[in-house]
Design a protein around this motif. Structure first.
Motif, short mmCIF file in Angstrom:
data_model
loop_
_atom_site.label_atom_id
_atom_site.label_comp_id
_atom_site.label_asym_id
_atom_site.label_seq_id
_atom_site.Cartn_x
_atom_site.Cartn_y
_atom_site.Cartn_z
N TRP A 59 -4.33 8.10 -15.46
CA TRP A 59 -4.02 9.06 -14.41
C TRP A 59 -2.51 9.20 -14.25
O TRP A 59 -1.78 8.20 -14.31
CB TRP A 59 -4.64 8.63 -13.08
N ARG A 60 -2.06 10.43 -14.04
CA ARG A 60 -0.64 10.72 -13.85
C ARG A 60 -0.41 11.06 -12.37
O ARG A 60 -1.07 11.93 -11.81
CB ARG A 60 -0.21 11.89 -14.72
N PHE A 61 0.55 10.37 -11.75
CA PHE A 61 0.89 10.57 -10.33
C PHE A 61 2.25 11.27 -10.23
O PHE A 61 3.23 10.84 -10.86
CB PHE A 61 0.95 9.23 -9.60
N ASP A 62 2.29 12.32 -9.40
CA ASP A 62 3.53 13.05 -9.16
C ASP A 62 3.67 13.33 -7.67
O ASP A 62 2.69 13.65 -6.99
CB ASP A 62 3.52 14.39 -9.91
N GLY A 63 4.89 13.21 -7.16
CA GLY A 63 5.14 13.51 -5.76
C GLY A 63 5.98 12.45 -5.09
O GLY A 63 6.71 11.70 -5.75
N THR A 64 5.87 12.36 -3.77
CA THR A 64 6.68 11.43 -2.99
C THR A 64 5.79 10.61 -2.06
O THR A 64 5.01 11.18 -1.29
CB THR A 64 7.72 12.18 -2.14
N ILE B 70 0.83 -1.20 0.00
CA ILE B 70 0.00 0.00 0.00
C ILE B 70 0.87 1.25 0.00
O ILE B 70 1.90 1.31 0.67
CB ILE B 70 -0.98 0.04 1.19
N ALA B 71 0.43 2.24 -0.77
CA ALA B 71 1.15 3.51 -0.89
C ALA B 71 0.13 4.64 -0.81
O ALA B 71 -0.09 5.36 -1.77
CB ALA B 71 1.91 3.56 -2.22
N TYR B 72 -0.49 4.73 0.37
CA TYR B 72 -1.50 5.79 0.52
C TYR B 72 -1.55 6.40 1.92
O TYR B 72 -2.37 7.29 2.18
CB TYR B 72 -2.89 5.28 0.13
N ALA B 73 -0.68 6.01 2.83
CA ALA B 73 -0.72 6.59 4.19
C ALA B 73 -0.51 8.10 4.16
O ALA B 73 -0.98 8.81 5.07
CB ALA B 73 0.33 5.92 5.07
N HIS B 74 0.13 8.61 3.12
CA HIS B 74 0.37 10.04 3.00
C HIS B 74 -0.92 10.85 2.88
O HIS B 74 -0.93 12.06 3.08
CB HIS B 74 1.26 10.33 1.79
N LEU B 75 -2.04 10.18 2.56
CA LEU B 75 -3.32 10.90 2.50
C LEU B 75 -3.68 11.51 3.86
O LEU B 75 -4.41 12.50 3.93
CB LEU B 75 -4.44 9.95 2.06
N ARG B 76 -3.17 10.91 4.93
CA ARG B 76 -3.47 11.40 6.28
C ARG B 76 -2.71 12.68 6.62
O ARG B 76 -2.93 13.26 7.68
CB ARG B 76 -3.15 10.31 7.30
N ALA B 77 -1.81 13.12 5.73
CA ALA B 77 -1.04 14.34 5.97
C ALA B 77 -1.80 15.59 5.55
O ALA B 77 -1.31 16.70 5.76
CB ALA B 77 0.28 14.28 5.21
N PHE B 78 -2.99 15.45 4.97
CA PHE B 78 -3.75 16.60 4.49
C PHE B 78 -3.86 17.66 5.59
O PHE B 78 -4.06 17.30 6.76
CB PHE B 78 -5.15 16.13 4.05
N PRO B 79 -3.68 18.97 5.31
CA PRO B 79 -3.76 19.60 4.00
C PRO B 79 -2.50 19.52 3.13
O PRO B 79 -2.52 19.99 2.00
CB PRO B 79 -4.07 21.05 4.33
N ARG B 80 -1.41 18.97 3.66
CA ARG B 80 -0.29 18.68 2.74
C ARG B 80 -0.73 17.59 1.78
O ARG B 80 -1.44 16.66 2.15
CB ARG B 80 0.95 18.22 3.51
N VAL B 81 -0.26 17.69 0.54
CA VAL B 81 -0.61 16.69 -0.47
C VAL B 81 0.70 16.17 -1.07
O VAL B 81 1.20 16.69 -2.08
CB VAL B 81 -1.52 17.28 -1.57
N PRO B 82 1.30 15.14 -0.47
CA PRO B 82 2.57 14.62 -0.97
C PRO B 82 2.49 14.04 -2.38
O PRO B 82 3.50 14.03 -3.10
CB PRO B 82 2.95 13.54 0.05
N VAL B 83 1.33 13.50 -2.76
CA VAL B 83 1.17 12.90 -4.09
C VAL B 83 -0.06 13.52 -4.75
O VAL B 83 -1.17 13.44 -4.23
CB VAL B 83 1.01 11.37 -4.01
N ARG B 84 0.18 14.14 -5.90
CA ARG B 84 -0.92 14.71 -6.67
C ARG B 84 -1.20 13.85 -7.89
O ARG B 84 -0.30 13.19 -8.43
CB ARG B 84 -0.60 16.14 -7.10
#
Length: 351
Positions: free
Chosen positions: A140-145, A118-132
């Protein structure tokens, strides 16, 4: 009369006794080997919660929790690699029948032919958006870390998520391999569970076809579902705590300590799992958080007691006691959200 354990519980115990426990110290030092993952695949445990019609066991949550406890208490690193797999399986199981990603991936994931991360725990960092993420060329195009991705080199596919400019979360499956648009870091050196092969992922225009998308949902809806779920206590907390108590059972001067801690842990476990089974996930959240915090307290007490009982031997890297203590530290922050962190810190302030 006693009821025979579920077949998957029996298999988990055999796997723990025959392979995971005897090699746990070596794995902690050298990393989770592919042979461990193959053994988990063969056991059928990767399909514990998957629908039977897709080759899974369709077992109840009680079985999934018990098998997780067994694996975590035997070798937390191996547990952590394979536990990533169950979220993608559950998400596909709930997806609309006929969805291309569901029909392509659910059966091989349920049977263990494929292992997912899984590569989605960063969603919990909102309002930071590590992956757009944005729509592009029929996909879909994914950019970020992605800051944390566990099981690199062991997983076949990953469940990746990003957030659009319209605050929509897009979940899609991608191959877990380096290629243009996806570059892993070197494996991270961590205080605990370095063995689980955790890396960060740099995404630079990673393109995923539309057919690989499993879910699109408003970010607020994701948070509404995710936050209450994260307030439940992880079975791994109980698994590692009970493993520490088993070490205490073997120390002649620690049996009374083990007995007292086990009694308290049993009660917290009973209450925590009753709440996990409550039909309304967003109810009794404060009680769930209090029990999760209490479980952490008992985990810390059990692993500390194991270190104390082991004396100087506990400082050796060959000691299971120090490994369990480090694993306990890891579990304090695994799956952590802001409400969980706040409740835990508040409880510590009033100890």
């Amino acid at each position: 009369m006693t009821t025979a354990p579920h077949p998957l519980v029996a298999r988990a115990r055999r796997l723990a006794d025959d392979l995971l426990i005897p090699s746990a110290q070596r794995v902690d030092r050298d990393g989770v080997p592919a042979t461990h993952i193959e053994a988990v695949r063969r056991s059928g445990l990767l399909g514990v919660s998957a629908p039977e019609e897709y080759g899974g066991a369709g077992a109840p949550d009680t079985v999934a929790r018990e098998t997780a406890e067994i694996l975590a208490g035997a070798c937390c690193s191996t547990w952590f690699v394979q536990t990533q797999h169950h979220t993608p399986v559950r998400m596909l199981g709930r997806a609309e029948p006929g969805l291309p990603a569901r029909e392509r991936l659910l059966r091989p994931l349920a049977t263990g032919e494929l292992l997912a991360g899984i590569a989605y725990a960063h969603l919990r960092a909102f309002p930071r958006v590590p992956v757009r993420v944005r729509a592009e060329r029929g996909g879909w195009r994914f950019d970020g870390t992605v800051p944390w991705y566990t099981g690199w080199g062991l997983n076949d596919v990953m469940l990746l998520a990003g957030v659009t400019d319209a605050a929509e979360v897009v979940f899609a499956f991608a191959e877990a391999r380096e290629r243009p648009g996806l570059r892993p870091s070197a494996p991270m050196r961590l205080a605990a569970l370095t063995a689980a092969r955790t890396v960060s992922l740099e995404l630079a225009g990673l393109w995923v076809p539309r057919e690989s998308v499993v879910l699109r949902t408003p970010r607020e809806e994701f948070a509404r579902v995710d936050i209450p779920r994260s307030t439940n206590t992880s079975p791994a907390v109980f698994g590692v705590a009970y493993a520490a108590l088993r070490l205490l059972d073997g120390a002649p001067d620690a049996k009374e300590t083990a007995r007292a801690l086990r009694s308290r842990l049993d009660e917290v476990r009973r209450r925590a799992y009753a709440l996990a089974d409550h039909p309304v996930a967003h109810e009794r959240v404060e009680e769930r958080l209090a029990l999760r915090t209490r479980a952490y307290d008992l985990l810390r007490a059990a692993t500390t007691a194991a270190v104390v009982a082991g004396g100087g031997r506990s400082m050796s890297l060959d000691s299971p006691a120090q490994r369990l203590a480090r694993e306990a530290m890891f579990l304090l922050v695994q799956g952590q959200t802001a409400p969980v962190r706040g409740a835990h810190l508040a409880a510590l302030a009033h100890d």
